[in-house]
Structures are given as structure tokens and as C-alpha cells.
Design a protein around this motif. Structure first.
Motif, mmCIF file in Angstrom:
data_model
loop_
_atom_site.group_PDB
_atom_site.id
_atom_site.type_symbol
_atom_site.label_atom_id
_atom_site.label_comp_id
_atom_site.label_asym_id
_atom_site.label_seq_id
_atom_site.Cartn_x
_atom_site.Cartn_y
_atom_site.Cartn_z
ATOM 1 N N ASP A 165 0.797 -1.216 0.000
ATOM 2 C CA ASP A 165 0.000 0.000 0.000
ATOM 3 C C ASP A 165 0.838 1.279 0.000
ATOM 4 O O ASP A 165 0.319 2.380 0.171
ATOM 5 C CB ASP A 165 -0.927 0.015 1.216
ATOM 6 N N LEU A 166 2.140 1.142 -0.177
ATOM 7 C CA LEU A 166 3.005 2.316 -0.178
ATOM 8 C C LEU A 166 2.927 3.021 -1.521
ATOM 9 O O LEU A 166 2.758 2.385 -2.569
ATOM 10 C CB LEU A 166 4.448 1.902 0.110
ATOM 11 N N PRO A 167 3.040 4.360 -1.543
ATOM 12 C CA PRO A 167 2.986 5.100 -2.816
ATOM 13 C C PRO A 167 4.157 4.735 -3.713
ATOM 14 O O PRO A 167 5.252 4.441 -3.246
ATOM 15 C CB PRO A 167 3.042 6.563 -2.373
ATOM 16 N N LYS A 168 3.894 4.750 -5.007
ATOM 17 C CA LYS A 168 4.938 4.432 -5.970
ATOM 18 C C LYS A 168 5.706 5.701 -6.343
ATOM 19 O O LYS A 168 5.186 6.818 -6.236
ATOM 20 C CB LYS A 168 4.329 3.825 -7.238
ATOM 21 N N GLY A 169 6.948 5.519 -6.826
ATOM 22 C CA GLY A 169 7.704 6.649 -7.334
ATOM 23 C C GLY A 169 8.457 7.394 -6.250
ATOM 24 O O GLY A 169 8.591 6.947 -5.104
ATOM 25 N N GLU A 170 8.981 8.570 -6.599
ATOM 26 C CA GLU A 170 9.789 9.361 -5.699
ATOM 27 C C GLU A 170 8.923 10.049 -4.644
ATOM 28 O O GLU A 170 7.752 10.368 -4.872
ATOM 29 C CB GLU A 170 10.565 10.420 -6.497
ATOM 30 N N VAL A 171 9.511 10.279 -3.482
ATOM 31 C CA VAL A 171 8.832 10.977 -2.396
ATOM 32 C C VAL A 171 9.559 12.285 -2.146
ATOM 33 O O VAL A 171 10.790 12.314 -2.050
ATOM 34 C CB VAL A 171 8.817 10.121 -1.111
ATOM 35 N N ASP A 172 8.807 13.365 -2.069
ATOM 36 C CA ASP A 172 9.385 14.680 -1.805
ATOM 37 C C ASP A 172 9.822 14.749 -0.340
ATOM 38 O O ASP A 172 8.973 14.609 0.567
ATOM 39 C CB ASP A 172 8.343 15.762 -2.089
ATOM 40 N N PRO A 173 11.111 14.941 -0.069
ATOM 41 C CA PRO A 173 11.576 15.001 1.326
ATOM 42 C C PRO A 173 10.844 16.048 2.143
ATOM 43 O O PRO A 173 10.613 15.865 3.338
ATOM 44 C CB PRO A 173 13.063 15.316 1.182
ATOM 45 N N ALA A 174 10.493 17.159 1.495
ATOM 46 C CA ALA A 174 9.794 18.213 2.233
ATOM 47 C C ALA A 174 8.455 17.720 2.771
ATOM 48 O O ALA A 174 8.050 18.048 3.891
ATOM 49 C CB ALA A 174 9.589 19.432 1.340
ATOM 50 N N SER A 175 7.755 16.889 1.993
ATOM 51 C CA SER A 175 6.458 16.390 2.458
ATOM 52 C C SER A 175 6.632 15.391 3.615
ATOM 53 O O SER A 175 5.786 15.303 4.508
ATOM 54 C CB SER A 175 5.705 15.728 1.307
ATOM 55 N N VAL A 176 7.735 14.654 3.579
ATOM 56 C CA VAL A 176 8.006 13.722 4.663
ATOM 57 C C VAL A 176 8.245 14.489 5.947
ATOM 58 O O VAL A 176 7.743 14.129 7.027
ATOM 59 C CB VAL A 176 9.230 12.839 4.328
ATOM 60 N N LYS A 177 9.026 15.580 5.872
ATOM 61 C CA LYS A 177 9.294 16.378 7.064
ATOM 62 C C LYS A 177 8.008 16.947 7.648
ATOM 63 O O LYS A 177 7.794 16.968 8.851
ATOM 64 C CB LYS A 177 10.276 17.501 6.711
ATOM 65 N N ALA A 178 7.146 17.420 6.733
ATOM 66 C CA ALA A 178 5.891 17.979 7.193
ATOM 67 C C ALA A 178 5.035 16.909 7.864
ATOM 68 O O ALA A 178 4.415 17.135 8.914
ATOM 69 C CB ALA A 178 5.139 18.610 6.020
ATOM 70 N N HIS A 179 5.026 15.702 7.294
ATOM 71 C CA HIS A 179 4.244 14.619 7.841
ATOM 72 C C HIS A 179 4.772 14.201 9.221
ATOM 73 O O HIS A 179 4.003 13.807 10.109
ATOM 74 C CB HIS A 179 4.265 13.437 6.883
ATOM 75 N N MET A 180 6.100 14.253 9.373
ATOM 76 C CA MET A 180 6.723 13.864 10.645
ATOM 77 C C MET A 180 6.677 14.971 11.693
ATOM 78 O O MET A 180 7.114 14.796 12.817
ATOM 79 C CB MET A 180 8.179 13.443 10.392
ATOM 80 N N GLY A 181 6.196 16.148 11.269
ATOM 81 C CA GLY A 181 6.077 17.233 12.219
ATOM 82 C C GLY A 181 7.358 17.976 12.490
ATOM 83 O O GLY A 181 7.537 18.553 13.573
#
Length: 264
Positions: free
Chosen positions: A247-263
Motif C-alpha cells: 500500500d506504499l505510494p509508488k515513485g519518488e517521495v518529496d523530502p519536504a512532504s516527509v518532514k511535514a508529515h513527521m512534524g
């Protein structure tokens, strides 16, 4: 709450003393030197150097560390020197290590006096370290010590007149599941009884100590490792690896969005 491991151990030992009818447990008879004392074979002028083979080993050891952190090699170099010198470190060996790693001798003395793995006085060919911490004590280490002392004719902390055996009681050696046990030079002999430890000493006198088992130790009661009286009852097969998530998203992940998600 707030009680340290050391305090807990001391409380357990005191409780055992009360339960055993007030019998006290003597401290070790061995007292390491607080400072160097000259002996005929251990003075500041006693020569010491590594053999050619060990020189190569020393160079290999030091090559593992950056040039500006040569002192990081002090412990393995002291171990190498101790093994070359029959299980103990003369002052000259410590001075040689200091010269190799380019530090003041005192910096090496500090290491050698801090770690109990380094012996600054002679020990026997068979260096017996008997675990006397709570689990081994409960399982009979005092009887093991008495059997060794009676058979060798020495007290804990001493060396036999022929220089073959040294006996010291030490703190936990991490083999609690197979208590009581001893460390004989580098090897662990476990699940001991007074009879089996005397048989072990007799084999050592003949120069034929039993070889280590498959897992780097040797229980003397027939066990292979630390299995119980019913043998191996679980983990009979190698478990399969966990499945990969789909169920993980395919393709590249934007690091900025990961930081935002992690708070962040």
C-alpha cells in the motif's frame, strides 16, 4: 523506583545471606595493585617489544583508526601485548604501546588499570575466572570455588606454585542461563558441578582441556548450548521474512512532504 542495578544486586545478596542462616560471603582475596611495584622481571628498564608477527598485527590494528585517533587502538594493542607475554602486562609493554600510539605512558596506564581484563601481575597458564555474582551464587558457585581450592591447594586470588593455575572470583560473565560457570583463559565452561570442575582441572594438568562446543562455550552436563532439560521445544524452523507492504505510494517521495508529515 530509582534503585540502581548494583543496589538491587546487593539487596538480593543480603537477602540470600539471611535466607542461608546468616552465612557471609567473603570478598575476593585478590587486590589489584594501585600502582606499579618493581619485581625482578618487571621494571621500567625490562625490555619488551612485539614479535615481527605481532608488529604486523599491531600495524593492522592501528590502520583501522584515523591517524589523529591512534589512541583508539590502546585496548586491542594492550590485549595483543598481554597475549604475547603469557597473559599479563609488564610496565615495558604498556610503555611500548604508548610509543606506538604516540601518547604519554600515563594515558596507557590509565586504561590498563581501569579494565579488569588486563593483568599487571603474573597469572598461571590456566587463568580461572569464577563467576560469583547472584545467579551463579544461587546455583552453587561457592561449592565450585571450594572444589577448585581443595583440588589445587590454593585459595581464591592465588596461583599454584608450579605456575599452572590462577583462581580469581569475578563479577558477572554473562552466562547466567548456564550457571555456575568459569572462564578459563578465553573459554567458557558452564553448568558445572564440583565433580565436573575437578575433572576439567585434571585434563588441564595433562594439557588437554576439552575443546569448545559449537556455540563457543562448553556446558559440562551434556547440553549443546542453553537449552532446557526437554531440549529444543521451539524455533525449529527458520521463519519466513515478513511480506512487503503493497500500500506504499509508488515513485519518488518529496523530502519536504516527509518532514511535514513527521512534524519537523
Amino acid at each position: 523506583r530509582g534503585v540502581s542495578v548494583g543496589t538491587t544486586t546487593m539487596m538480593l545478596q543480603r537477602a540470600l545471606v539471611r535466607r542461608l542462616g546468616g552465612a557471609t560471603r567473603a570478598f575476593s582475596n585478590f587486590n589489584p595493585l594501585a600502582s606499579h611495584q618493581d619485581t625482578p622481571d618487571n621494571t621500567p628498564t625490562t625490555p619488551f617489544d612485539f614479535t615481527l608477527e605481532n608488529h604486523a598485527r599491531a600495524e593492522l590494528i592501528m590502520s583501522k583508526y584515523p591517524g589523529n585517533y591512534k589512541q583508539a587502538a590502546i585496548i586491542p594493542l594492550l590485549d595483543l601485548a598481554q597475549r604475547q607475554h603469557g597473559g599479563w602486562l609488564p610496565l615495558a609493554a604498556m610503555d611500548r604501546v604508548a610509543k606506538l600510539v604516540e601518547v604519554k605512558p600515563m594515558q596507557v596506564y590509565e586504561v590498563a588499570t581501569f579494565y579488569t581484563m588486563f593483568n599487571r601481575t603474573k597469572v598461571g597458564k590456566y587463568f580461572i575466572q569464577l563467576c560469583g555474582t547472584t545467579p551463579c551464587m544461587v546455583c552453587g558457585s561457592e561449592a565450585i570455588k571450594a572444589a577448585i581450592e581443595d583440588h589445587l591447594g590454593i585459595k581464591e586470588g592465588a596461583t599454584t606454585p608450579d605456575g599452572l593455575f590462577t583462581l580469581r572470583e569475578v563479577e558477572c560473565l554473562g552466562s547466567c542461563a548456564n550457571a555456575p560457570m568459569i572462564q578459563l583463559n578465553d573459554d567458557y565452561y558452564e553448568c558445572l558441578t564440583p565433580k565436573s570442575v575437578v575433572e576439567l582441572l585434571k585434563l588441564c594438568k595433562k594439557g588437554t582441556p576439552p575443546p569448545m562446543g559449537r556455540w563457543g562455550s562448553l556446558p559440562l552436563n551434556g547440553q549443546v548450548s542453553c537449552e532446557g532439560p526437554k531440549g529444543k521445544t521451539s524455533l525449529d524452523t527458520v521463519p519466513p521474512p515478513p511480506p512487503m507492504r503493497q500500500d506504499l505510494p509508488k515513485g519518488e517521495v518529496d523530502p519536504a512532504s516527509v518532514k511535514a508529515h513527521m512534524g519537523y
